[in-house]
Write an enzyme that holds these catalytic residues in place. Structure first.
Site, short mmCIF file in Angstrom:
data_model
loop_
_atom_site.label_atom_id
_atom_site.label_comp_id
_atom_site.label_asym_id
_atom_site.label_seq_id
_atom_site.Cartn_x
_atom_site.Cartn_y
_atom_site.Cartn_z
N LYS A 51 0.87 -1.19 0.00
CA LYS A 51 0.00 0.00 0.00
C LYS A 51 0.89 1.22 0.00
CE LYS A 51 -4.37 1.30 0.30
NZ LYS A 51 -5.57 0.60 -0.20
N ASP A 91 -6.94 4.54 -4.63
CA ASP A 91 -7.59 4.32 -3.33
C ASP A 91 -8.23 5.67 -2.98
OD1 ASP A 91 -7.87 2.33 -0.98
OD2 ASP A 91 -7.17 4.10 0.06
P1 NDP Z 1 -12.87 7.65 -2.53
O1 NDP Z 1 -11.82 8.69 -2.37
O2 NDP Z 1 -13.50 7.47 -3.86
O3 NDP Z 1 -14.02 7.91 -1.46
C1 NDP Z 1 -13.78 7.94 -0.09
C2 NDP Z 1 -14.91 8.69 0.56
O4 NDP Z 1 -14.80 8.66 1.97
C3 NDP Z 1 -14.92 10.14 0.16
O5 NDP Z 1 -16.25 10.56 0.06
C4 NDP Z 1 -14.22 10.82 1.32
O6 NDP Z 1 -14.61 12.17 1.46
C5 NDP Z 1 -14.71 10.00 2.47
N1 NDP Z 1 -13.75 10.04 3.54
C6 NDP Z 1 -12.40 9.92 3.47
N2 NDP Z 1 -11.86 10.05 4.67
C7 NDP Z 1 -12.89 10.27 5.51
C8 NDP Z 1 -12.99 10.48 6.89
N3 NDP Z 1 -11.89 10.52 7.66
N4 NDP Z 1 -14.23 10.60 7.42
C9 NDP Z 1 -15.34 10.54 6.66
N5 NDP Z 1 -15.30 10.37 5.35
C10 NDP Z 1 -14.10 10.23 4.79
O7 NDP Z 1 -12.26 6.28 -2.00
P2 NDP Z 1 -12.75 4.79 -2.24
O8 NDP Z 1 -14.21 4.76 -2.38
O9 NDP Z 1 -11.89 4.22 -3.28
O10 NDP Z 1 -12.32 4.11 -0.87
C11 NDP Z 1 -13.20 4.00 0.26
C12 NDP Z 1 -12.72 2.89 1.18
O11 NDP Z 1 -12.74 1.64 0.47
C13 NDP Z 1 -11.30 3.02 1.70
O12 NDP Z 1 -11.22 2.44 2.99
C14 NDP Z 1 -10.49 2.17 0.71
O13 NDP Z 1 -9.26 1.77 1.25
C15 NDP Z 1 -11.45 1.03 0.53
N6 NDP Z 1 -11.26 0.20 -0.66
C16 NDP Z 1 -11.22 0.76 -1.90
C17 NDP Z 1 -11.08 -0.05 -3.01
C18 NDP Z 1 -11.14 0.51 -4.38
O14 NDP Z 1 -11.12 -0.28 -5.34
N7 NDP Z 1 -11.23 1.80 -4.58
C19 NDP Z 1 -10.90 -1.50 -2.88
C20 NDP Z 1 -11.05 -1.99 -1.54
C21 NDP Z 1 -11.20 -1.15 -0.48
P3 NDP Z 1 -13.53 13.35 1.27
O15 NDP Z 1 -12.76 13.06 0.04
O16 NDP Z 1 -14.38 14.54 1.15
O17 NDP Z 1 -12.66 13.34 2.51
O1 8G0 Z 2 -8.00 -2.10 -0.38
C1 8G0 Z 2 -7.88 -2.65 -1.47
O2 8G0 Z 2 -8.06 -3.84 -1.62
C2 8G0 Z 2 -7.50 -1.85 -2.67
C3 8G0 Z 2 -7.80 -0.49 -2.69
C4 8G0 Z 2 -7.49 0.24 -3.83
C5 8G0 Z 2 -6.87 -0.40 -4.91
C6 8G0 Z 2 -6.56 -1.73 -4.85
C7 8G0 Z 2 -5.88 -2.40 -6.02
O3 8G0 Z 2 -4.73 -2.80 -5.90
O4 8G0 Z 2 -6.52 -2.54 -7.03
C8 8G0 Z 2 -6.88 -2.45 -3.73
#
Ligand code: NDP
Ligand code: 8G0
Length: 378
Positions: A51, A91
């Site tokens: 990561k 992410d």
């Molecule tokens: P995004 O940046 O697309 O969205 C994250 C959202 O959460 C935003 O709306 C952000 O708002 C909000 N956010 C971030 N930090 C905080 C906080 N401290 N309190 C409240 N809201 C918060 O990210 P993703 O949707 O990609 O990721 C969301 C979660 O899913 C993370 O934990 C990530 O690690 C996990 N994940 C993502 C994957 C992926 O493929 N994208 C795969 C597996 C897991 P703002 O930007 O306004 O702070």
């Molecule tokens: O948390 C995850 O599994 C994650 C989040 C964002 C990207 C990726 C990836 O390697 O595709 C994994």
């Protein structure tokens, strides 16, 4: 400050996202890399865990400011990554735009065009379904789990937190499966939409306009915006729901939130985000008969589809929507079967009902440790 944590490469190249958010520090990236190793193992595909990220906040920055930061970040990172060594992706705060900038700078410095990143644009090696994959995968998992327990997902009320990539994918698939999603949230407040979240509007506000949640509320008459009052505000978790999916960030669902969900009759809590539920909340939910699934299993569809993107890049082919979607669904069903088996083995020893947290930890760990032992101490 920028970081990349390479945690384990026993079963494949290091693989995991890059996060840009003001809250990023080395400790957070270490836990995410650690979790990633065991999650990637659960996917059944050949990936190790890593990561990376930075405390740079893209919020309010122009395209060219983001591009210049990404290029400076890549000037250091490029030496440590490659299609067979370490494959980053997006992410929090890193979406298609940022991955495109990272890929462009990597290509220039390394003088090669390879699948070193996933989540790329469709025109230069990206896979269909990758943007939707994490949320879709989480819902395929929930669907399978509920079916096994004799529960129909249709007409269930769903509370989702977050307003990003994962929240959008989860809301889209839940709606497609006949459930009704009534919440989404950001750091400053949440939306309650009793008529069901409009997923197209959600995508438009987040991806096209890069706007805040209030913009969604302004464009949708049925939506009510609730501003966060203080740190004790329960936000989306105060809304009565059958299925809860925390999809924002770590430690966003605490013990008091869990108590509120249980009092409101929640059936399952499934983590779309990484470690959104605190340990105390997890225990409380499990002790109160809630079907609780950690992100290691439930959100593995994102990285699994990244592995499918890597396969397509290696064979220089592009698979159809149906091909990728079918594989993703199959992978999530396999993950459910494997963690259920491991949970049964665990509970046969210690008692209790199927513990999916233990099941995921055991099934993920076994494969990594067997690979490490087989490869010797080196
Ligand atoms: P995004 O940046 O697309 O969205 C994250 C959202 O959460 C935003 O709306 C952000 O708002 C909000 N956010 C971030 N930090 C905080 C906080 N401290 N309190 C409240 N809201 C918060 O990210 P993703 O949707 O990609 O990721 C969301 C979660 O899913 C993370 O934990 C990530 O690690 C996990 N994940 C993502 C994957 C992926 O493929 N994208 C795969 C597996 C897991 P703002 O930007 O306004 O702070
Ligand atoms: O948390 C995850 O599994 C994650 C989040 C964002 C990207 C990726 C990836 O390697 O595709 C994994």
């Amino acid at each position: 400050m920028g970081y990349r944590v390479q945690h384990n490469n026993a079963i494949g190249p290091y693989k995991g996202g890059v996060r840009f958010h003001a809250s990023v520090n080395l400790s957070i990236l270490k836990f995410l890399a650690f979790e990633q190793t065991f999650k990637n193992s659960l996917t059944t595909l050949p990936m190790g865990g890593g990561k990376g990220g930075s405390d740079f906040s893209p919020r309010g920055k122009s395209n060219s400011e983001v591009m210049r930061f990404v290029q400076a970040f890549m000037l250091e990172l490029w030496r440590h990554i490659g299609p067979e060594t370490d494959v980053p992706a997006g992410d929090i705060g890193v979406g298609g735009r940022e991955v495109g900038f990272m890929f462009g700078m990597y290509k220039k410095l390394a003088q090669e065009f390879t699948g070193t990143f996933t989540g790329k644009g469709r025109e230069f090696g990206g896979s269909l379904i990758r943007p939707e994959a994490t949320g879709f995968g989480a819902l395929y998992f929930v669907h399978q789990m509920l079916e096994t327990h004799g529960i129909d997902i249709k007409d269930k009320t769903v509370a989702i937190s977050g307003f990003g990539n994962v929240a959008w994918g989860a809301a889209t698939k839940a709606t497609e499966l006949g459930a009704k999603v009534v919440t989404i949230s950001g750091p400053d407040g949440y939306i309650y939409d009793p008529e069901g979240i409009d997923v197209d509007l959600l995508k438009e506000v987040k991806e096209v306009k890069r706007a805040r949640l209030t913009e969604y509320a302004a464009a949708r008459p049925s939506a009510q915006y609730h501003e966060k009052k203080n740190a004790d505000d329960h936000g989306v978790w105060s809304v009565k729901c059958d299925l809860a999916l925390p999809c924002a960030t770590q430690n966003e669902l605490n013990l008091d939130d869990a108590k509120m969900l249980v009092a409101n009759g929640v059936i399952s809590v499934t983590e779309g985000a990484n470690m959104p539920t605190t340990l105390e909340a997890t225990k409380y939910l499990q002790e109160n008969g809630v079907l609780f699934v950690g992100g290691k299993a439930a959100n593995a569809g994102g990285v699994a589809t990244s592995a499918l993107e890597m396969s397509q890049n290696s064979e220089r082919l592009s698979w159809t929507f149906e091909e990728v979607d079918g594989k993703l669904k199959g992978i999530m069903e396999t993950i459910y079967a494997n963690i259920s088996d491991a949970a049964k083995r665990y509970n046969a020893t210690v008692g209790g009902n199927d513990d999916y947290v233990a099941g995921a930890n055991i099934a993920g760990f076994e494969k990594v440790v067997n690979a490490m032992l087989a490869q010797g101490v080196c």
